[in-house]
Design a protein around this motif. Sequence first.
Motif, PDB file in Angstrom:
ATOM      1  N   LEU A   1       0.848  -1.195   0.000  1.00 33.61           N
ATOM      2  CA  LEU A   1       0.000   0.000   0.000  1.00 33.61           C
ATOM      3  C   LEU A   1       0.881   1.241   0.000  1.00 33.61           C
ATOM      4  CD1 LEU A   1      -2.784   1.402   0.300  1.00 33.61           C
ATOM      5  CD2 LEU A   1      -2.505   1.130   2.785  1.00 33.61           C
ATOM      6  N   LYS A   2       0.638   2.144  -0.960  1.00 34.11           N
ATOM      7  CA  LYS A   2       1.439   3.367  -1.100  1.00 34.11           C
ATOM      8  C   LYS A   2       0.646   4.601  -0.673  1.00 34.11           C
ATOM      9  CE  LYS A   2       3.562   1.748  -5.472  1.00 34.11           C
ATOM     10  NZ  LYS A   2       3.809   2.171  -6.873  1.00 34.11           N
ATOM     11  N   ASN A   3       1.398   5.701  -0.523  1.00 35.98           N
ATOM     12  CA  ASN A   3       0.814   7.042  -0.356  1.00 35.98           C
ATOM     13  C   ASN A   3      -0.085   7.171   0.866  1.00 35.98           C
ATOM     14  OD1 ASN A   3       1.989   8.328  -2.755  1.00 35.98           O
ATOM     15  ND2 ASN A   3       0.731   6.832  -3.870  1.00 35.98           N
ATOM     16  N   CYS A   4       0.326   6.524   1.959  1.00 34.64           N
ATOM     17  CA  CYS A   4      -0.400   6.634   3.225  1.00 34.64           C
ATOM     18  C   CYS A   4       0.528   7.045   4.359  1.00 34.64           C
ATOM     19  CB  CYS A   4      -1.094   5.324   3.553  1.00 34.64           C
ATOM     20  SG  CYS A   4      -2.475   4.948   2.456  1.00 34.64           S
TER      21      CYS A   4
ATOM     22  N   ASP B   1       3.665   2.561   3.930  1.00 33.30           N
ATOM     23  CA  ASP B   1       4.235   3.707   4.642  1.00 33.30           C
ATOM     24  C   ASP B   1       3.249   4.253   5.671  1.00 33.30           C
ATOM     25  OD1 ASP B   1       2.454   4.713   2.765  1.00 33.30           O
ATOM     26  OD2 ASP B   1       3.965   5.803   1.616  1.00 33.30           O
ATOM     27  N   ALA B   2       2.182   3.508   5.915  1.00 32.02           N
ATOM     28  CA  ALA B   2       1.168   3.898   6.890  1.00 32.02           C
ATOM     29  C   ALA B   2       1.540   3.407   8.283  1.00 32.02           C
ATOM     30  CB  ALA B   2      -0.187   3.324   6.475  1.00 32.02           C
ATOM     31  N   ARG B   3       0.655   3.679   9.241  1.00 30.16           N
ATOM     32  CA  ARG B   3       0.728   3.094  10.575  1.00 30.16           C
ATOM     33  C   ARG B   3      -0.374   2.035  10.676  1.00 30.16           C
ATOM     34  NH1 ARG B   3      -1.055   6.078  14.386  1.00 30.16           N
ATOM     35  NH2 ARG B   3      -2.284   7.389  12.996  1.00 30.16           N
ATOM     36  N   MET B   4      -0.419   1.329  11.805  1.00 28.50           N
ATOM     37  CA  MET B   4      -1.582   0.496  12.098  1.00 28.50           C
ATOM     38  C   MET B   4      -1.967   0.700  13.558  1.00 28.50           C
ATOM     39  SD  MET B   4      -0.430  -3.511  12.424  1.00 28.50           S
ATOM     40  CE  MET B   4       0.600  -4.128  13.762  1.00 28.50           C
TER      41      MET B   4
ATOM     42  N   ALA C   1      -2.315   7.599   8.339  1.00 27.01           N
ATOM     43  CA  ALA C   1      -3.439   6.924   8.993  1.00 27.01           C
ATOM     44  C   ALA C   1      -3.118   5.476   9.350  1.00 27.01           C
ATOM     45  CB  ALA C   1      -4.658   6.956   8.070  1.00 27.01           C
ATOM     46  N   GLU C   2      -3.966   4.916  10.216  1.00 23.16           N
ATOM     47  CA  GLU C   2      -3.797   3.532  10.676  1.00 23.16           C
ATOM     48  C   GLU C   2      -4.479   2.559   9.711  1.00 23.16           C
ATOM     49  OE1 GLU C   2      -5.281   3.608  14.668  1.00 23.16           O
ATOM     50  OE2 GLU C   2      -3.389   4.330  15.482  1.00 23.16           O
ATOM     51  N   VAL C   3      -3.933   2.475   8.517  1.00 20.17           N
ATOM     52  CA  VAL C   3      -4.525   1.608   7.492  1.00 20.17           C
ATOM     53  C   VAL C   3      -3.540   0.542   7.018  1.00 20.17           C
ATOM     54  CG1 VAL C   3      -6.164   3.354   6.689  1.00 20.17           C
ATOM     55  CG2 VAL C   3      -3.885   3.265   5.665  1.00 20.17           C
ATOM     56  N   GLY C   4      -2.385   0.448   7.685  1.00 25.23           N
ATOM     57  CA  GLY C   4      -1.357  -0.487   7.241  1.00 25.23           C
ATOM     58  C   GLY C   4      -1.730  -1.945   7.427  1.00 25.23           C
ATOM     59  N   ASN C   5      -2.608  -2.220   8.387  1.00 26.77           N
ATOM     60  CA  ASN C   5      -3.040  -3.615   8.593  1.00 26.77           C
ATOM     61  C   ASN C   5      -4.209  -3.923   7.660  1.00 26.77           C
ATOM     62  OD1 ASN C   5      -4.390  -1.711  10.350  1.00 26.77           O
ATOM     63  ND2 ASN C   5      -5.495  -3.436  11.214  1.00 26.77           N
ATOM     64  N   MET C   6      -3.936  -3.874   6.373  1.00 28.92           N
ATOM     65  CA  MET C   6      -4.955  -4.121   5.350  1.00 28.92           C
ATOM     66  C   MET C   6      -5.655  -5.456   5.586  1.00 28.92           C
ATOM     67  SD  MET C   6      -2.631  -3.048   2.081  1.00 28.92           S
ATOM     68  CE  MET C   6      -1.060  -3.400   2.895  1.00 28.92           C
TER      69      MET C   6
END
Length: 576
Positions: A438-441, A474-477, A450-455
């Motif tokens: 996942l990119k651009n987060c 590059d997001a958090r979770m 945002a906390e969207v890394g745990n897709m």
Amino acid sequence: MSETPPKKRRSQAWFGGSSKDHFIHRSWMKSEGLPDDSFDGRPVIGICNTWSDLTPCNQHFRQLADKVRHGVLQAGGLPLEFPVSSLGETLMRPTAMLYRNLASIDVEEALRAHPLDGVVLLAGCDKTTPATLMGAASVDLPTIVVSGGAMLNGRYRGETIGSGTHVWKFAAAVAAGTMSQVEFMQAESCMSRSAGVCMTMGTASTMACLAEALGVALPDNAAIPAVDSRRSELAQRAGRQIVEMVRREVRLSHILTRHAFENAIRVCGAIGGSTNAVIHLLAIAGRVGVPLSLEDWDRLGRDIPTIVDLMPSGRFLMEDFYYAGGLPAVMRRLLEAGLLHADAVSVNGLTLAQNVAQAECFDEEVIRPLDKPLVAQGGLAILRGNLAPDGAVIKPSAATPALLRHTGRAVVFESIEDYKQRIDAPDLAVEPSSILVLKNCGPKGYPGMAEVGNMGLPPKLLRAGVTDMVRISDARMSGTAYGTVILHVAPEAAAGGPLALVQEGDMIELDVERRHLQLLVDAAELERRRAAWSAPAIPASGYARLYVEHVQQANLGADLDFLVGCRGDAVPRESH
């Protein structure tokens, strides 16, 4: 026999003279019913309150503030409560992290602008703890953190359920067809049963633990449940203690030392703490001027066993943790193994060794012995390679062991919107061995990281029985989440980092033991892709534009570049 006159405190620049300004400051405050001797040089204590109806986790802070107030009065101080921005992870969009730095400005400038000699920070929901500490660190007054505590354990159909953690599990079960939508809806009221933060070892409880480990909170601050009367008693003692800190001139920088941060990193590994703690501790250290890096996280945490058996890594919840002995019991075990700095000082004037000397463990299922850990190497791991030159973070204790060394083909999502549009598609070209990218987060890309890394996994794989996959972003979770999830890739895609260059079908190699994350594409091809890349547009105006133009990358703490450092408590110019 004459008494020694009280030391002239910072607040006396407002209240301690006979000029027009002193007159009017006292006069306005007397409208609140304060008697003359309120301004006689006694410590003036700010109660920094992050209460808000929009932050359910902090809903009990009005009552906690009253208890702090009682303590301040008992110790001979003058308590003055004030509000600051309340960052509620539960409702804020696009993410509360976008506003962490803004809230820290609110705290910093409120402290600097007002006649305060010390402050008690009431913090609970995820970003309120780092935001208030960052702001306070830049002013460097005597400071104590009082955390709000975790809510009561969740219970659903005879099962103990945890905030966030079971949301992901139940949502996956619905997608897999093993849980009905009706059952999913029934679980709502069973999960959030009282005031307080998530009762898993999410970011809020992690930061409460780290506040205690840093020494900026009183012993037992981390784990007392929000609705337990002992939480109110602790708040009252904090009110007394902050007055004593002002009298002894113990500033926040006296507590937040290099040893304090090293202790906090090791404690984070022992409790199975949230990956978000990396970014927040880096930012706090940056404000107080203590050098801290990702390498410190990896070096200090690598051999720390996770001994707290809490969700999302384990089985139990924060209420159980408190009854088992809480954080003092954990720190005593680490200290006896030589893993903590015994001489680190706390806000109560005692060293870490003194604070935990009498700590006991009452349940070795919840707080395990060091030789029977939940995870032998529980610290957060820092990965590097051509995909993350400046580092990426993974929480091995929440990952599937078999996936910690893995090579797979990339399934690439250019944004979270792209992910949401495509993840449910039956024809999505994905296999169990694939790696979701996942990119651009990141900080600039979302913006706010945002906390969207745990897709969530593709439903077609969930229905086939797949329960985990390697995910990179590059997001958090959320600290309540779990899985083999690689986060905080730096530089981020929106800043032109290598993550921006990953394409569908590229092979990626992960080896957590070697701390290795490599995109298996030759350098010439990557340069060709870079030449075709263009940076995304930045917001046209407002705070979001300021944020994107000045936010640092995740490996530096994602603070705004002009906020790093301590600016002190200089008294502002007199009003006219």
